[in-house]
Design an enzyme around this catalytic site. Structure first.
Site, PDB file in Angstrom:
ATOM      1  CG  ASP A   1      -1.767  -1.222   1.363  1.00 52.42           C
ATOM      2  OD1 ASP A   1      -2.374  -1.640   0.359  1.00 52.42           O
ATOM      3  OD2 ASP A   1      -1.793  -1.806   2.461  1.00 52.42           O
TER       4      ASP A   1
ATOM      5  N   GLY B   1      -4.045  -4.472  -4.727  1.00 49.56           N
ATOM      6  CA  GLY B   1      -4.604  -3.609  -5.749  1.00 49.56           C
ATOM      7  C   GLY B   1      -3.886  -2.295  -5.805  1.00 49.56           C
ATOM      8  CG  HIS B   2      -2.264  -0.970  -9.043  1.00 51.23           C
ATOM      9  ND1 HIS B   2      -1.541  -2.130  -9.212  1.00 51.23           N
ATOM     10  CD2 HIS B   2      -2.924  -0.765 -10.200  1.00 51.23           C
ATOM     11  CE1 HIS B   2      -1.751  -2.598 -10.429  1.00 51.23           C
ATOM     12  NE2 HIS B   2      -2.584  -1.790 -11.045  1.00 51.23           N
TER      13      HIS B   2
ATOM     14  CE  LYS C   1       3.492  -2.548  -4.486  1.00 49.60           C
ATOM     15  NZ  LYS C   1       2.901  -2.209  -3.179  1.00 49.60           N
TER      16      LYS C   1
ATOM     17  CD  GLN D   1       0.794  -9.046  -2.146  1.00 46.12           C
ATOM     18  OE1 GLN D   1       1.685  -9.523  -2.815  1.00 46.12           O
ATOM     19  NE2 GLN D   1      -0.468  -9.319  -2.405  1.00 46.12           N
TER      20      GLN D   1
END
Length: 421
Positions: free
Chosen positions: A13, A40-41, A16, A221
């Site tokens: 988190d 997720g991003h 990225k 991650q």
């Protein structure tokens, strides 16, 4: 242009997705090399916000995007992302999936729920997406690969070997899974929809390397969720370190040149496990509120704390960071004093490295260096010199403690809110 690995240095988190989106413009291919849809991003482009779990954010630049052999793929989730991108007018013609990537099956999700419930108060805090059981089946040679679901007969042969034991084990715990016929029918349909994107991505990347076309490798991650180097057992099910970029994409380690570590200006983590610098006070609450610290995939509230450079030194040792991208620096604006953890106290000892023993980690007391904060709004700063003096001092202190240059600074969620130092 050299090939670059982008990885999270903390517990994930770190931002990225935004960095990969920014850097992708300068690369020919973007490769996701591990993890699944448990990470997720979030990408903010103008007034639009996109949340992806599998597909690299380089897709918004219409770059070649690859899901490598180290990724575990839930076909349903991947096809949902296809729809999101197509509705946004983003083409997916240049998206490729490794034929060797493992597939998350329905029984993986059921079994993960059984395991997590069995742990009771010792729950790990898994996302229940079936990631761990999928990786477990991969290692025990009971997995189903993307190439299997693209061949109806091969899929049935594979499931006839691995499914009966899964079904009996699940039913023994009072739960149910779809039948073999149901799984074959559904996953054959997924295979038909994905087939045109499936290839030997290692061969494709070999062509890029031979042609000296730069490649960006994207991890999911963070390093402290790495299955080997994280705080076990509060870890993810794959290797999140830079070395996994080679294994998870099928390229030689010699083709990885730059290692960019994404560092959040403070520290957060989702789920259970020790967190030495966690703040359970007004400042911790403020960081979470101002930083909008909620998981992209789960929506779970993230735990927040001060920046931990002992943690980051360990990340640097394992990965050999060549530079740092510092994110969410704007969230610290308005805090009177900012602290950085530089070492720990454990009983009567001073520890300047991150220990391996869970029982020791749980008793660590952070030792802080305190720096003056800043009140100015930095979200419109375009250059390093535009930042307040105390803000620049904070960045320089991080560089001094880690002996790594902070080359990219994010002062807001949008692409334009980025300083390249």
């Amino acid at each position: 242009m050299k090939n670059t690995v982008v990885l999270g240095t903390q517990w994930g988190d770190e931002g990225k997705g935004k960095l990969v989106d920014l850097l992708s413009e300068n690369y020919e291919a973007v490769v996701r090399f591990q993890g699944g849809n448990n990470a997720g991003h979030t990408i903010v482009i103008g007034e639009n916000t996109y949340k992806l779990r599998l597909i690299p954010s380089g897709i918004f630049h219409q770059k070649t995007c690859i899901l490598g052999n180290g990724v575990v793929i839930d076909p349903k989730v991947l096809l949902e992302e296809f729809d999101i991108l197509q509705k946004a007018g983003v083409g997916i013609e240049k998206l490729y999936i490794s034929e060797r990537a493992q597939v998350i099956m329905p029984y993986h999700k059921v079994w993960e729920g059984i395991e997590e419930n069995h742990r009771g108060k010792n729950k790990i805090g898994t996302t229940l997406k079936g990631i761990g059981p999928c990786y477990s089946d991969k290692i025990s040679r009971n997995g189903v690969r993307i190439c299997d679901i693209c061949d109806k007969d091969q899929l049935r042969k594979r499931l006839e070997i691995v499914f009966p034991l899964k079904q009996k084990t699940i039913e023994a715990h009072g739960e149910m899974s779809p039948t073999l016929d149901e799984i074959c029918e559904q996953y054959t349909k997924y295979g038909e929809l994905l087939k045109k994107h499936v290839t030997s991505t290692s061969l494709l990347l070999e062509e890029y390397i031979a042609s000296k076309k730069p490649i960006l490798f994207e991890g999911a991650q963070g390093v402290f969720l790495d299955i080997d180097h994280g705080i076990y057992p509060f870890v993810t099910s794959s290797n999140t370190c830079a070395g996994a970029a080679s294994l998870g994409s099928g390229v030689p380690p010699s083709s990885l040149h730059n290692i960019v570590g994404v560092v959040k200006a403070y520290t957060t983590r989702v789920g259970g496990g020790p967190f030495p610098t966690e703040l359970e006070d007004e400042i911790g609450e403020r960081l979470g509120t101002v930083g909008q610290e909620f998981g992209t995939v789960t929506g779970r509230k993230r735990r927040c704390g001060w920046l931990d450079t002992v943690l980051l030194k360990c990340t640097h040792r394992i990965n050999g960071l060549t530079s740092i991208a510092l994110t969410k620096l704007d969230v610290l604006s308005g805090i009177e004093e900012i602290k950085i953890c530089t070492k720990y106290h454990y009983k009567d000892q001073v520890i300047d490295h991150f220990p391996n023993s869970l029982s020791i980690i749980e008793e660590l007391e952070p030792v802080y260096k305190t720096l003056p904060g800043w009140t100015e709004d930095i979200t419109m700063c375009k250059n390093f010199d535009d930042l307040p003096d105390n803000c620049k001092a904070y960045i320089k202190e991080i560089e001094l403690l880690l002996d790594v240059s902070v080359d990219i600074i994010s002062v807001g969620p949008e692409r334009s809110q980025t300083i390249f130092k």
